[in-house]
Design an enzyme around this catalytic site. Structure first.
Site, PDB file in Angstrom:
ATOM      1  N   ARG A 148      -3.043   8.658  -8.669  1.00 39.59           N
ATOM      2  CA  ARG A 148      -2.688   9.276  -9.937  1.00 39.59           C
ATOM      3  C   ARG A 148      -3.137   8.390 -11.085  1.00 39.59           C
ATOM      4  O   ARG A 148      -3.237   7.175 -10.954  1.00 39.59           O
ATOM      5  CB  ARG A 148      -1.174   9.498 -10.022  1.00 39.59           C
ATOM      6  CG  ARG A 148      -0.662  10.664  -9.195  1.00 39.59           C
ATOM      7  CD  ARG A 148       0.826  10.891  -9.375  1.00 39.59           C
ATOM      8  NE  ARG A 148       1.609   9.801  -8.839  1.00 39.59           N
ATOM      9  CZ  ARG A 148       2.133   8.807  -9.557  1.00 39.59           C
ATOM     10  NH1 ARG A 148       2.003   8.786 -10.879  1.00 39.59           N
ATOM     11  NH2 ARG A 148       2.803   7.837  -8.990  1.00 39.59           N
ATOM     12  N   TYR A 154      -8.313  14.053  -6.523  1.00 39.22           N
ATOM     13  CA  TYR A 154      -7.317  13.315  -5.731  1.00 39.22           C
ATOM     14  C   TYR A 154      -5.935  13.970  -5.813  1.00 39.22           C
ATOM     15  O   TYR A 154      -5.452  14.286  -6.913  1.00 39.22           O
ATOM     16  CB  TYR A 154      -7.209  11.847  -6.194  1.00 39.22           C
ATOM     17  CG  TYR A 154      -5.948  11.228  -5.634  1.00 39.22           C
ATOM     18  CD1 TYR A 154      -5.901  10.794  -4.311  1.00 39.22           C
ATOM     19  CD2 TYR A 154      -4.773  11.184  -6.384  1.00 39.22           C
ATOM     20  CE1 TYR A 154      -4.724  10.322  -3.766  1.00 39.22           C
ATOM     21  CE2 TYR A 154      -3.587  10.704  -5.845  1.00 39.22           C
ATOM     22  CZ  TYR A 154      -3.570  10.279  -4.533  1.00 39.22           C
ATOM     23  OH  TYR A 154      -2.403   9.826  -3.984  1.00 39.22           O
ATOM     24  N   LYS A 158       3.260  17.218  -8.301  1.00 35.23           N
ATOM     25  CA  LYS A 158       3.872  16.503  -9.414  1.00 35.23           C
ATOM     26  C   LYS A 158       3.758  17.286 -10.730  1.00 35.23           C
ATOM     27  O   LYS A 158       4.671  17.293 -11.551  1.00 35.23           O
ATOM     28  CB  LYS A 158       3.246  15.102  -9.561  1.00 35.23           C
ATOM     29  CG  LYS A 158       3.502  14.196  -8.347  1.00 35.23           C
ATOM     30  CD  LYS A 158       4.956  14.086  -8.093  1.00 35.23           C
ATOM     31  CE  LYS A 158       5.452  13.327  -6.901  1.00 35.23           C
ATOM     32  NZ  LYS A 158       4.787  12.332  -6.198  1.00 35.23           N
ATOM     33  N   HIS A 194      12.377  13.549  -8.374  1.00 35.66           N
ATOM     34  CA  HIS A 194      11.462  12.877  -7.439  1.00 35.66           C
ATOM     35  C   HIS A 194      12.294  12.303  -6.284  1.00 35.66           C
ATOM     36  O   HIS A 194      12.476  11.095  -6.186  1.00 35.66           O
ATOM     37  CB  HIS A 194      10.722  11.766  -8.197  1.00 35.66           C
ATOM     38  CG  HIS A 194       9.552  11.185  -7.455  1.00 35.66           C
ATOM     39  ND1 HIS A 194       8.993   9.978  -7.802  1.00 35.66           N
ATOM     40  CD2 HIS A 194       8.819  11.636  -6.411  1.00 35.66           C
ATOM     41  CE1 HIS A 194       7.978   9.704  -6.995  1.00 35.66           C
ATOM     42  NE2 HIS A 194       7.854  10.686  -6.144  1.00 35.66           N
ATOM     43  N   SER A 199       7.122   6.025  -6.445  1.00 34.82           N
ATOM     44  CA  SER A 199       6.018   6.286  -5.530  1.00 34.82           C
ATOM     45  C   SER A 199       5.780   5.079  -4.624  1.00 34.82           C
ATOM     46  O   SER A 199       5.766   3.935  -5.086  1.00 34.82           O
ATOM     47  CB  SER A 199       4.754   6.577  -6.329  1.00 34.82           C
ATOM     48  OG  SER A 199       4.990   7.685  -7.166  1.00 34.82           O
ATOM     49  N   CYS A 250       7.657   3.776  -2.392  1.00 33.63           N
ATOM     50  CA  CYS A 250       8.814   2.876  -2.242  1.00 33.63           C
ATOM     51  C   CYS A 250       9.766   3.342  -1.146  1.00 33.63           C
ATOM     52  O   CYS A 250      10.915   2.917  -1.097  1.00 33.63           O
ATOM     53  CB  CYS A 250       9.546   2.722  -3.566  1.00 33.63           C
ATOM     54  SG  CYS A 250       8.598   1.756  -4.750  1.00 33.63           S
ATOM     55  N   ASP A 280       9.829  14.201  -0.930  1.00 32.39           N
ATOM     56  CA  ASP A 280       9.272  13.775  -2.218  1.00 32.39           C
ATOM     57  C   ASP A 280       9.920  14.437  -3.432  1.00 32.39           C
ATOM     58  O   ASP A 280      10.074  13.801  -4.454  1.00 32.39           O
ATOM     59  CB  ASP A 280       7.765  14.039  -2.244  1.00 32.39           C
ATOM     60  CG  ASP A 280       7.033  13.253  -3.317  1.00 32.39           C
ATOM     61  OD1 ASP A 280       7.227  12.016  -3.384  1.00 32.39           O
ATOM     62  OD2 ASP A 280       6.275  13.854  -4.106  1.00 32.39           O
ATOM     63  N   ARG A 334      -3.780   8.737   2.419  1.00 32.27           N
ATOM     64  CA  ARG A 334      -2.671   9.680   2.623  1.00 32.27           C
ATOM     65  C   ARG A 334      -2.955  10.622   3.783  1.00 32.27           C
ATOM     66  O   ARG A 334      -4.101  10.834   4.167  1.00 32.27           O
ATOM     67  CB  ARG A 334      -2.491  10.530   1.356  1.00 32.27           C
ATOM     68  CG  ARG A 334      -2.150   9.722   0.104  1.00 32.27           C
ATOM     69  CD  ARG A 334      -0.741   9.916  -0.311  1.00 32.27           C
ATOM     70  NE  ARG A 334      -0.291   8.928  -1.289  1.00 32.27           N
ATOM     71  CZ  ARG A 334       0.967   8.837  -1.689  1.00 32.27           C
ATOM     72  NH1 ARG A 334       1.874   9.665  -1.225  1.00 32.27           N
ATOM     73  NH2 ARG A 334       1.330   7.915  -2.558  1.00 32.27           N
TER      74      ARG A 334
END
Ligand code: GTP
Ligand code: SPV
Ligand code: MN
Length: 593
Positions: free
Chosen positions: A69, A197, A206, A226, A248, A250, A277, A376
């Site tokens: 991002r 991406y 998001k 989130h 993100s 974590c 998420d 990912r």
């Protein structure tokens, strides 16, 4: 496909701007997706992996300048700059439309424009909302088909007059200098150009489910967060649901799919995953908050995922998965990433497409990695062995607890509980965490990330905090609010807490607190466990070490409080609820005594 004039006009306008050769409506049928997969393999956009070992799986490599991002190119475009707030990037909507049109004009010439009707949430659920994304990328189509519920049924659900979130994506030249991820909350519109991406282009995620949805939630009285959502089955057979907001990279996916330690399994504890998420949260008629996951798949961090750390995630990636920017084992056409196992492939192509020599790999030097640190997997949720039976529930699940957490080497203890809802909102507002590879920029820099929403709240952070305070007033039985930190380090920089499955030990304390089954020590920052109340059976950590990560150091917290005061005053500046100023004053006072 549809008689909905608003949909038809949006598609027409998009085509009139980008001038594709052809418009293709995505129906959601497997045959159509299969044809697109075959075409992408032909052009090299996807690499087909070993169909016996990884059936239906593909590898995709992004451009090297397009791997995460881009927060400084992500804009909230509302009329009044002050409404976007001081920590969002803002652009005037007129200027943003003009600029993006200039960039996208004619850029789909010679290409197809795919129209993806999709639903965030189970179609027909009161939680769900429909989006239409147009894109020139097959990769986007195939990822959206995993991450969301895609197809004709979404157009049917819209009917002739239904409203939807507009999403326009054009790959253009993947020019980082002309990359813009723009959100128009007043028009329910998203425009994304010059990226391909994940978080920048899978516009349901998001962009819609957090930045636009946070605006909708504020207006309509619900929350877009989130957060992972998990279910815990207790030895009694009772089920409890918990949502947790971590920034993100974590640990959300890992916590959501946790497998409890042996002694807990023997006692009858188990975990199921509702989401990893994003959570949409509504007030239930029973006075509790109810949460649903608007997504249909996992866009998870690959590095570090292995049979020990997260076997459920790994299992989820064994079929029908798209891998992005991982390494390719050319001996058997499977994938590899750092932390998958200790046997890097001998014949390997790295995430940039170059041959990779495992002998040169140095785990402390990210530039020698075979997989990008933010590589990912996009895996269907139904693949996950621990996916919750409530995954497709139209009502969502009732929350007993909300957990905040960040990556903090010092200061923040393993776990603490807020005194009440408003204090819990304060605890969320003061979250700080070290930055990760999920966004471009330096990694490991401590920054404020309130409620893990710094990059995702689509309006003024002060108003967002006020919305949290207001939501607390709407529920007679709100979830209890906690904060966790799995990332305390020792003098050598090693994590002290083992994390992963052992986080169950902390979850148990949290659930027991919700049930009023366990006592706690009241400290300057909130309630902290007595060390003996954390079930450590089977874990080789001495009492002093556990106490060290539960300890609340008042001197450090006094400094932290000063720092928070600076953040409130200089960064957020306005619209901060009085309740949070009061909580800060209390923290300061508690640290003096
Ligand atoms: P996003 O998808 O970016 O939102 O990330 P996420 O919050 O889902 O994080 P994820 O679970 O993918 O974990 C990110 C990284 O943190 C991985 O490299 C994990 O191995 C690591 N991690 C997750 N949980 C723990 C933990 O309990 N302890 C430690 N030390 N590391 C963890
Ligand atoms: C995150 O960065 O929090 C993610 C990945 O979950 S992305 O979809 O890129 O936002
Ligand atoms: Mn995330």
């Amino acid at each position: 496909m549809t008689n909905n004039q608003k949909v038809l006009k949006f598609v027409e306008d998009s085509a009139a701007l980008a001038l594709p050769d052809e418009i293709v409506w995505i129906t959601g049928e497997e045959s159509q997706l299969d044809a697109l997969r075959a075409e992408a393999v032909k052009t090299g956009e996807l690499i087909k992996l070993n169909d016996e070992l990884l059936p239906g799986c593909y590898l995709h490599r992004t451009k090297v300048n397009d791997v995460a991002r881009v927060e400084d190119r992500t804009f909230i475009c509302c009329k009044n700059k002050e409404d976007a707030g001081p920590i969002n990037y803002w652009m005037d909507p007129r200027q943003a439309y003009e600029l993006s049109r200039e960039i996208a004009r004619g850029r789909m010439k010679g290409k197809r424009m795919y129209v993806i009707p999709y639903s965030m949430g189970v179609v027909g659920s009161p939680f769900s909302k429909i989006g239409i994304e147009v894109t020139d990328s097959i990769y986007v189509v195939l990822n959206m088909a995993i991450m969301t519920r895609v197809g004709t049924m979404c157009l049917d659900a819209l009917g002739e007059d239904g409203d939807f979130i507009k999403g326009f994506h054009a790959s253009c030249d993947i020019d980082a200098e002309k990359r813009y991820i723009m959100h128009f909350p007043e028009d329910n519109t998203i425009i994304s150009v010059n990226s391909a991406y994940g978080g920048n282009v899978l516009l349901g995620k998001k962009c819609f489910a957090l930045r636009i949805a946070s605006n909708l939630g504020r207006k309509e009285g619900w929350m877009a967060e989130h957060m992972l959502i998990l279910g815990v089955t207790l030895p009694s057979g009772e089920k409890k649901y918990v949502a947790a907001a971590f920034p993100s990279a974590c640990g959300k996916t890992n916590l959501a799919m946790l497998i409890p330690p042996k002694s807990f399994l023997e006692k009858g504890y188990s975990i199921e995953c509702v989401g990893d998420d994003i959570a949409w949260i509504r007030v239930g008629e029973d006075g509790r908050l109810w949460a649903a996951n608007p997504e249909n798949g996992f866009f998870g961090v690959a590095p570090g995922t292995n049979v020990k750390s997260n076997p459920n995630a790994l299992a989820a990636t064994q079929k029908g998965t798209i891998f992005t920017n991982v390494a390719l084992n050319t001996d058997n056409m499977t994938v590899w990433w750092e932390g998958l196992d200790k046997n890097p492939p001998e014949h390997c192509i790295d995430w940039t497409g170059k041959p990779w020599d495992y002998k040169k790999y140095d785990k402390r030097d990210k530039s020698t990695c075979a997989a990008h640190p933010n590589s990912r997997f996009t895996a269907p949720a139904k693949n996950c062995p621990c996916v919750s039976p409530e995954f497709d529930s139209k009502t969502g699940v009732p929350l007993s607890a909300i957990i905040f957490g960040g990556r903090r080497a010092t200061t923040t203890p393993l776990v603490y509980q807020s005194r009440d809802w408003n204090h819990g909102v304060f605890v969320g507002s003061i979250m700080s965490s070290e930055t990760t590879a999920a966004a471009t920029g330096a990694v490991g820099v401590l920054r404020h990330d309130p409620m893990a929403m710094k990059p995702f709240a689509g309006y003024h952070m002060g108003d967002y905090w006020q919305h949290w305070i207001d939501m607390g007033k709407k529920v007679s039985n709100p979830p209890k609010i906690f904060n966790v930190n799995w990332f305390r380090t020792d003098a050598e920089g090693n994590f002290i807490w083992p994390g992963f499955g052992d986080n169950m030990r902390v979850l148990k304390w949290i659930i027991d607190r919700c049930d009023g089954k366990v006592d706690a020590e009241e400290t300057a920052i909130g309630y902290v466990p007595h060390a003996e109340d954390i079930d450590m059976e089977g874990l080789d950590i001495d009492r002093a070490t556990l106490e060290s990560i539960l300890y609340v150091d008042k001197a450090r917290w006094a400094k932290e409080a000063e720092e928070i005061q600076g953040y409130y005053t200089n960064s957020i500046r306005s619209r901060i609820p009085q309740e949070l100023w009061d909580a800060l004053a209390t923290l300061k006072k508690n640290c003096e005594e």
